[in-house]
Design an enzyme around this catalytic site. Sequence first.
Site, PDB file in Angstrom:
ATOM      1  N   ASP A  13      -8.223  10.522   8.537  1.00  0.00           N
ATOM      2  CA  ASP A  13      -7.571   9.350   7.959  1.00  0.00           C
ATOM      3  C   ASP A  13      -8.660   8.333   7.668  1.00  0.00           C
ATOM      4  O   ASP A  13      -9.797   8.459   8.153  1.00  0.00           O
ATOM      5  CB  ASP A  13      -6.548   8.782   8.951  1.00  0.00           C
ATOM      6  CG  ASP A  13      -5.808   7.557   8.411  1.00  0.00           C
ATOM      7  OD1 ASP A  13      -5.581   7.495   7.191  1.00  0.00           O
ATOM      8  OD2 ASP A  13      -5.484   6.661   9.207  1.00  0.00           O
ATOM      9  N   SER A  14      -8.320   7.325   6.904  1.00  0.00           N
ATOM     10  CA  SER A  14      -9.287   6.263   6.636  1.00  0.00           C
ATOM     11  C   SER A  14      -9.572   5.430   7.880  1.00  0.00           C
ATOM     12  O   SER A  14     -10.571   4.722   7.934  1.00  0.00           O
ATOM     13  CB  SER A  14      -8.777   5.359   5.519  1.00  0.00           C
ATOM     14  OG  SER A  14      -7.550   4.765   5.890  1.00  0.00           O
ATOM     15  N   TYR A  45      -8.454   2.984   2.252  1.00  0.00           N
ATOM     16  CA  TYR A  45      -8.533   3.796   1.048  1.00  0.00           C
ATOM     17  C   TYR A  45      -7.586   3.282  -0.034  1.00  0.00           C
ATOM     18  O   TYR A  45      -7.786   3.539  -1.212  1.00  0.00           O
ATOM     19  CB  TYR A  45      -8.169   5.248   1.365  1.00  0.00           C
ATOM     20  CG  TYR A  45      -9.257   6.063   2.035  1.00  0.00           C
ATOM     21  CD1 TYR A  45     -10.440   5.499   2.483  1.00  0.00           C
ATOM     22  CD2 TYR A  45      -9.076   7.431   2.220  1.00  0.00           C
ATOM     23  CE1 TYR A  45     -11.413   6.259   3.099  1.00  0.00           C
ATOM     24  CE2 TYR A  45     -10.047   8.216   2.829  1.00  0.00           C
ATOM     25  CZ  TYR A  45     -11.210   7.625   3.278  1.00  0.00           C
ATOM     26  OH  TYR A  45     -12.176   8.397   3.891  1.00  0.00           O
ATOM     27  N   GLY A  46      -6.532   2.587   0.375  1.00  0.00           N
ATOM     28  CA  GLY A  46      -5.489   2.194  -0.566  1.00  0.00           C
ATOM     29  C   GLY A  46      -5.959   1.287  -1.688  1.00  0.00           C
ATOM     30  O   GLY A  46      -5.344   1.245  -2.752  1.00  0.00           O
ATOM     31  N   CYS A  76      -3.521  10.661   5.866  1.00  0.00           N
ATOM     32  CA  CYS A  76      -3.690   9.401   5.143  1.00  0.00           C
ATOM     33  C   CYS A  76      -2.831   9.505   3.899  1.00  0.00           C
ATOM     34  O   CYS A  76      -2.984  10.451   3.116  1.00  0.00           O
ATOM     35  CB  CYS A  76      -5.148   9.202   4.773  1.00  0.00           C
ATOM     36  SG  CYS A  76      -5.470   7.860   3.613  1.00  0.00           S
ATOM     37  N   ASN A  77      -1.917   8.565   3.723  1.00  0.00           N
ATOM     38  CA  ASN A  77      -1.004   8.650   2.586  1.00  0.00           C
ATOM     39  C   ASN A  77      -1.736   8.561   1.254  1.00  0.00           C
ATOM     40  O   ASN A  77      -1.427   9.290   0.321  1.00  0.00           O
ATOM     41  CB  ASN A  77       0.053   7.549   2.694  1.00  0.00           C
ATOM     42  CG  ASN A  77       1.137   7.895   3.679  1.00  0.00           C
ATOM     43  OD1 ASN A  77       2.125   8.533   3.343  1.00  0.00           O
ATOM     44  ND2 ASN A  77       0.950   7.503   4.925  1.00  0.00           N
ATOM     45  N   THR A  78      -2.729   7.682   1.165  1.00  0.00           N
ATOM     46  CA  THR A  78      -3.455   7.540  -0.095  1.00  0.00           C
ATOM     47  C   THR A  78      -4.215   8.807  -0.438  1.00  0.00           C
ATOM     48  O   THR A  78      -4.126   9.321  -1.560  1.00  0.00           O
ATOM     49  CB  THR A  78      -4.433   6.352  -0.015  1.00  0.00           C
ATOM     50  OG1 THR A  78      -3.700   5.165   0.290  1.00  0.00           O
ATOM     51  CG2 THR A  78      -5.168   6.175  -1.318  1.00  0.00           C
ATOM     52  N   GLU A 156      -1.400  -2.793  14.068  1.00  0.00           N
ATOM     53  CA  GLU A 156      -2.760  -2.846  14.586  1.00  0.00           C
ATOM     54  C   GLU A 156      -2.933  -3.914  15.663  1.00  0.00           C
ATOM     55  O   GLU A 156      -3.812  -3.797  16.518  1.00  0.00           O
ATOM     56  CB  GLU A 156      -3.753  -3.055  13.445  1.00  0.00           C
ATOM     57  CG  GLU A 156      -3.812  -1.875  12.483  1.00  0.00           C
ATOM     58  CD  GLU A 156      -5.167  -1.704  11.830  1.00  0.00           C
ATOM     59  OE1 GLU A 156      -6.028  -2.583  12.000  1.00  0.00           O
ATOM     60  OE2 GLU A 156      -5.354  -0.679  11.146  1.00  0.00           O
ATOM     61  N   CYS A 192       3.825   5.366   5.570  1.00  0.00           N
ATOM     62  CA  CYS A 192       2.501   4.936   6.009  1.00  0.00           C
ATOM     63  C   CYS A 192       2.344   5.381   7.453  1.00  0.00           C
ATOM     64  O   CYS A 192       3.293   5.252   8.252  1.00  0.00           O
ATOM     65  CB  CYS A 192       2.358   3.416   5.904  1.00  0.00           C
ATOM     66  SG  CYS A 192       0.814   2.766   6.608  1.00  0.00           S
ATOM     67  N   THR A 193       1.180   5.886   7.797  1.00  0.00           N
ATOM     68  CA  THR A 193       0.995   6.415   9.152  1.00  0.00           C
ATOM     69  C   THR A 193       0.975   5.318  10.214  1.00  0.00           C
ATOM     70  O   THR A 193       1.058   5.619  11.407  1.00  0.00           O
ATOM     71  CB  THR A 193      -0.297   7.242   9.242  1.00  0.00           C
ATOM     72  OG1 THR A 193      -1.396   6.463   8.717  1.00  0.00           O
ATOM     73  CG2 THR A 193      -0.170   8.530   8.440  1.00  0.00           C
ATOM     74  N   HIS A 194       0.896   4.059   9.808  1.00  0.00           N
ATOM     75  CA  HIS A 194       1.015   2.965  10.776  1.00  0.00           C
ATOM     76  C   HIS A 194       2.461   2.738  11.201  1.00  0.00           C
ATOM     77  O   HIS A 194       2.712   2.213  12.295  1.00  0.00           O
ATOM     78  CB  HIS A 194       0.499   1.652  10.171  1.00  0.00           C
ATOM     79  CG  HIS A 194      -0.981   1.517  10.129  1.00  0.00           C
ATOM     80  ND1 HIS A 194      -1.772   2.278   9.297  1.00  0.00           N
ATOM     81  CD2 HIS A 194      -1.825   0.687  10.808  1.00  0.00           C
ATOM     82  CE1 HIS A 194      -3.044   1.916   9.466  1.00  0.00           C
ATOM     83  NE2 HIS A 194      -3.098   0.956  10.363  1.00  0.00           N
TER      84      HIS A 194
END
Length: 280
Positions: A13-14, A45-46, A76-78, A156, A192-194
Amino acid sequence: MAGHSASPIGVFDSGVGGLTVLAALRERLPDERFLYLGDTARLPYGSKSPQTVRRYARQAAGKLVERGVKLLVVACNTASAVAVEDLREAFAPLPVIGVVEAGARAACVATQTGHVLVTGTEGTVSGGAYERAMLALRPELSVDAVACPMFVALAEEGWTEGPIPEAVARRYLELELAGPERTRVDTLVLGCTHFPVLRAVLERVCGPGVALVDSARTTATEVAELLEQGGLAGPSPVRPRGPGESVRFLATDAPERFARVGAVFLACAISLDDIELVDL
């Protein structure tokens, strides 16, 4: 298929958001070993161009392939939206799974009314990857999307419960879920992975009539099925593995912050001894 059953599964992931995918993988596949790379020096990355994201993704994947992974998860979604096919071509026959594909397939199965709402970052929403993936499978669906960038900051900071995240979620979602058309939305995609760390809040805001599709969980299910089909499932260890034995972490910057913030997403402490600083 490439790889050996005893080799680790590679996840990248980023940054730290993809650790929600790793957490789901560990829960679903307790006998497997994992190698996670967070490209923390170049996040997010987005905001990058598709060409840049493809280059970064190829470099991150290449680092994991060098370490002998048997399967690659693009957490990572992007990167999943723009680079999965490129990675499959570059590293064939290594199996590559992206979170967007897995989440889209699960949403198509989950919806009964045919009305789906995708939540994500501004980049994911504006790119329309989830919509394209779902409509390719079920063209009759009605798919809307809403950008929820503050969810990332809340996650975060570890503000995953309480009045603040709930107020933010209501501000983003209540208009999207209200009105004669939107009341038929019965599936919310956590794009989104968050976002999975905010699941409890989102379930309260959406109510019992809306199913939440978590791309982390659906990705873990797809990985398990692919391992089984390809004969790549890892052997059961003779004794339970400790955290440092089952997972190793690679980070491209700030390992201390990776350990601190990452613990929220992985739902357990991360030792600095288990993080290797690497250069891509």
